[in-house]
Enzyme design. Structure first.
Site, PDB file in Angstrom:
ATOM      1  N   ARG A  17       0.815  -1.219   0.000  1.00  0.00           N
ATOM      2  CA  ARG A  17       0.000   0.000   0.000  1.00  0.00           C
ATOM      3  C   ARG A  17       0.852   1.273   0.000  1.00  0.00           C
ATOM      4  NH1 ARG A  17      -5.383  -0.676   3.618  1.00  0.00           N
ATOM      5  NH2 ARG A  17      -6.388  -2.275   2.335  1.00  0.00           N
ATOM      6  N   LYS A 178     -16.636 -15.805   6.287  1.00  0.00           N
ATOM      7  CA  LYS A 178     -18.060 -15.764   6.622  1.00  0.00           C
ATOM      8  C   LYS A 178     -18.935 -15.421   5.432  1.00  0.00           C
ATOM      9  CE  LYS A 178     -17.924 -14.355  11.434  1.00  0.00           C
ATOM     10  NZ  LYS A 178     -18.190 -13.170  12.270  1.00  0.00           N
ATOM     11  N   GLY A 334      -8.317  -8.087   1.210  1.00  0.00           N
ATOM     12  CA  GLY A 334      -7.011  -8.031   1.853  1.00  0.00           C
ATOM     13  C   GLY A 334      -6.352  -9.394   1.933  1.00  0.00           C
ATOM     14  N   GLY A 358     -12.344  -3.875   1.454  1.00  0.00           N
ATOM     15  CA  GLY A 358     -13.681  -3.421   1.863  1.00  0.00           C
ATOM     16  C   GLY A 358     -14.259  -2.436   0.866  1.00  0.00           C
TER      17      GLY A 358
HETATM   18  P1  ADP Z   1     -10.653 -11.279   2.032  1.00  0.00           P
HETATM   19  O1  ADP Z   1      -9.879 -10.475   3.047  1.00  0.00           O
HETATM   20  O2  ADP Z   1      -9.815 -11.634   0.842  1.00  0.00           O
HETATM   21  O3  ADP Z   1     -11.949 -10.610   1.661  1.00  0.00           O
HETATM   22  P2  ADP Z   1     -11.887 -12.914   4.073  1.00  0.00           P
HETATM   23  O4  ADP Z   1     -11.460 -11.932   5.097  1.00  0.00           O
HETATM   24  O5  ADP Z   1     -13.326 -13.021   3.787  1.00  0.00           O
HETATM   25  O6  ADP Z   1     -11.068 -12.668   2.707  1.00  0.00           O
HETATM   26  O7  ADP Z   1     -11.445 -14.383   4.525  1.00  0.00           O
HETATM   27  C1  ADP Z   1     -10.125 -14.753   4.708  1.00  0.00           C
HETATM   28  C2  ADP Z   1     -10.008 -15.866   5.719  1.00  0.00           C
HETATM   29  O8  ADP Z   1     -10.862 -16.953   5.420  1.00  0.00           O
HETATM   30  C3  ADP Z   1      -8.615 -16.447   5.766  1.00  0.00           C
HETATM   31  O9  ADP Z   1      -7.992 -16.071   6.968  1.00  0.00           O
HETATM   32  C4  ADP Z   1      -8.833 -17.961   5.679  1.00  0.00           C
HETATM   33  O10 ADP Z   1      -8.057 -18.701   6.590  1.00  0.00           O
HETATM   34  C5  ADP Z   1     -10.304 -18.104   5.993  1.00  0.00           C
HETATM   35  N1  ADP Z   1     -10.880 -19.331   5.416  1.00  0.00           N
HETATM   36  C6  ADP Z   1     -10.834 -19.736   4.149  1.00  0.00           C
HETATM   37  N2  ADP Z   1     -11.398 -20.951   3.998  1.00  0.00           N
HETATM   38  C7  ADP Z   1     -11.802 -21.351   5.232  1.00  0.00           C
HETATM   39  C8  ADP Z   1     -12.441 -22.528   5.745  1.00  0.00           C
HETATM   40  N3  ADP Z   1     -12.771 -23.548   4.959  1.00  0.00           N
HETATM   41  N4  ADP Z   1     -12.704 -22.564   7.060  1.00  0.00           N
HETATM   42  C9  ADP Z   1     -12.359 -21.546   7.865  1.00  0.00           C
HETATM   43  N5  ADP Z   1     -11.750 -20.406   7.445  1.00  0.00           N
HETATM   44  C10 ADP Z   1     -11.481 -20.308   6.129  1.00  0.00           C
HETATM   45 MG    MG Z   2     -10.125 -10.282   5.202  1.00  0.00          MG
END
Ligand code: ADP
Ligand code: MG
Length: 376
Positions: A17, A178, A334, A358
């Site tokens: 960043r 989630k 992220g 976000g």
């Molecule tokens: P981003 O930041 O790219 O939007 P998120 O914050 O939604 O992504 O999710 C990232 C997290 O999701 C990671 O820390 C990863 O470990 C977790 N994750 C991915 N698959 C699973 C799973 N099957 N069970 C639990 N956690 C998971």
């Molecule tokens: Mg995230």
């Protein structure tokens, strides 16, 4: 900004960043402007906290700019006023973390006035913060002449290509933890994308909504009705939803866990699904093969631990190859961007890696972003 604590203090572990902020700052300083940089780091709760100081950021910024950066030890106090007063044309100053001021997140009028009083005009280039109505993102540009910076314009240019007439087929890959975090964007993407591939922790609520046993996997029971609604709307709109057919499962979330690949519709009760399996990765690759536009948000598994990183790696490699082949590929989120870097996949192989997880999601949800409205 990812930081890690070491014996020598806090160090920057990923300066993506800061690097992204350099072109606009360099252009302004090069044109003779006295540039005051305002930024935030982390979520300090009650005023200044050493671990959230921008000091290491200022040092790295100066290295990247090849110019000295005068660092203030406060945001709008005596140090900031003095530091700014000492600038001459082409100089760069960095204020302390704007979130050290409680008025920042409240978009307080007093703080906005004091920040605005430091400058003659405002350039909004913090794409990662444009979804926040804070003093430094929305308060200041409402008070002084303003413009969008090159990073914000570049991010918007790419996101607009996703929302306005994307080259088709347009495939979206969603993962992460989630499903509740992603329902809003999912709802809007249903009206735009041709296919939505779902992996990561969120796929288990989809599998459960279809009546499958997900064992001990991440499941948001209360979101099942919303997910059923997504599945119904997808069918009405002719959008294909692709779910994993196999998952890498383990009893515990550990780097040395014994893993087993099991069918996605019959996960044993004592196991958690922690990654998509090989067959799923192949299925996802085949549903991506002809895509001309790809948006990817959220890792396919717990990529931070080696036994559960393969699904994310395979999908990232497939998307990178599509990008090299001429498709528009955009990574937002992220953790997804961090996964790309951690897995050692060349960032240049992607069309765009957003600096605002976000912010890009909220843009794709169709929301009005206060930091952008303020720049209009
Ligand atoms: P981003 O930041 O790219 O939007 P998120 O914050 O939604 O992504 O999710 C990232 C997290 O999701 C990671 O820390 C990863 O470990 C977790 N994750 C991915 N698959 C699973 C799973 N099957 N069970 C639990 N956690 C998971
Ligand atoms: Mg995230």
């Amino acid at each position: 900004m990812p930081l890690a604590e070491t014996a020598g203090g806090w160090v920057i572990t990923d300066d993506g960043r800061i690097r992204a902020s350099v072109p606009t700052i360099a252009a302004l300083a090069g044109a003779g402007a006295r540039v005051i940089v305002a930024s935030h780091l982390g979520r300090p709760r009650n005023g200044p906290e050493e671990k959230f100081s921008l000091k290491p950021v200022g040092i790295r910024l100066a290295e990247l700019l090849g110019r000295p950066v005068a660092q203030a030890t406060d945001v709008v106090g005596p140090s900031a006023t003095q530091t700014v007063a000492r600038l001459t044309d082409g100089d760069v100053a960095l204020l302390e973390n704007v979130r050290f001021e409680p008025g920042e997140t409240a978009c307080d009028d007093g703080l906005s006035d004091r920040l605005a009083a430091l400058c003659d005009c405002y350039v909004g280039d913090a794409f990662g913060a444009v979804h926040r109505a804070h003093a430094s993102t929305a308060g200041v540009p409402r008070r002084v002449p303003h413009a969008a910076g090159d990073l914000v314009l570049a991010e918007l240019g790419v996101l607009t290509r996703l929302t306005e007439n994307p080259a088709r087929p347009y495939a979206v890959v969603l993962g992460g933890s989630k499903v509740s975090d992603k329902l809003a964007v999912l709802g809007n993407l249903l009206t735009q994308a041709d296919r939505i591939l779902v992996g990561g922790g969120m796929c288990f609520t989809f599998l459960a909504a279809l009546g499958h046993d997900v064992g001990g996997s991440l499941l948001q029971q209360d979101q099942i009705p919303s997910v059923r609604d997504v599945l119904r709307r997808a069918e009405q709109l002719g959008v294909e939803i692709v779910l994993p057919v196999d998952v890498v499962a383990a009893a515990d979330l550990a780097a040395d866990a014994a893993t087993r690949t099991v069918p996605a519709d019959a996960i044993p009760p004592d196991l958690k699904g922690l990654d998509i399996g090989t067959e799923s990765a192949q299925l996802f690759a085949s549903r991506l093969a002809d895509a001309k536009t790809v948006f990817w948000n959220g890792p396919m598994g717990v990529f931070e631990l080696a036994p559960f990183a393969q699904g994310t790696r395979r999908v990232a490699e497939v998307i990178a190859a599509l990008g090299t082949g001429g498709a528009l590929t955009v990574v937002g989120g992220g953790d997804s961007a961090a996964a790309v870097r951690l897995l050692g996949i060349e960032e240049e192989h992607f069309g765009h890696i957003s600096t605002g997880g976000g912010a890009s999601l909220e843009y794709l949800e169709g929301k009005v972003l206060p930091g952008l409205s303020a720049l209009a």
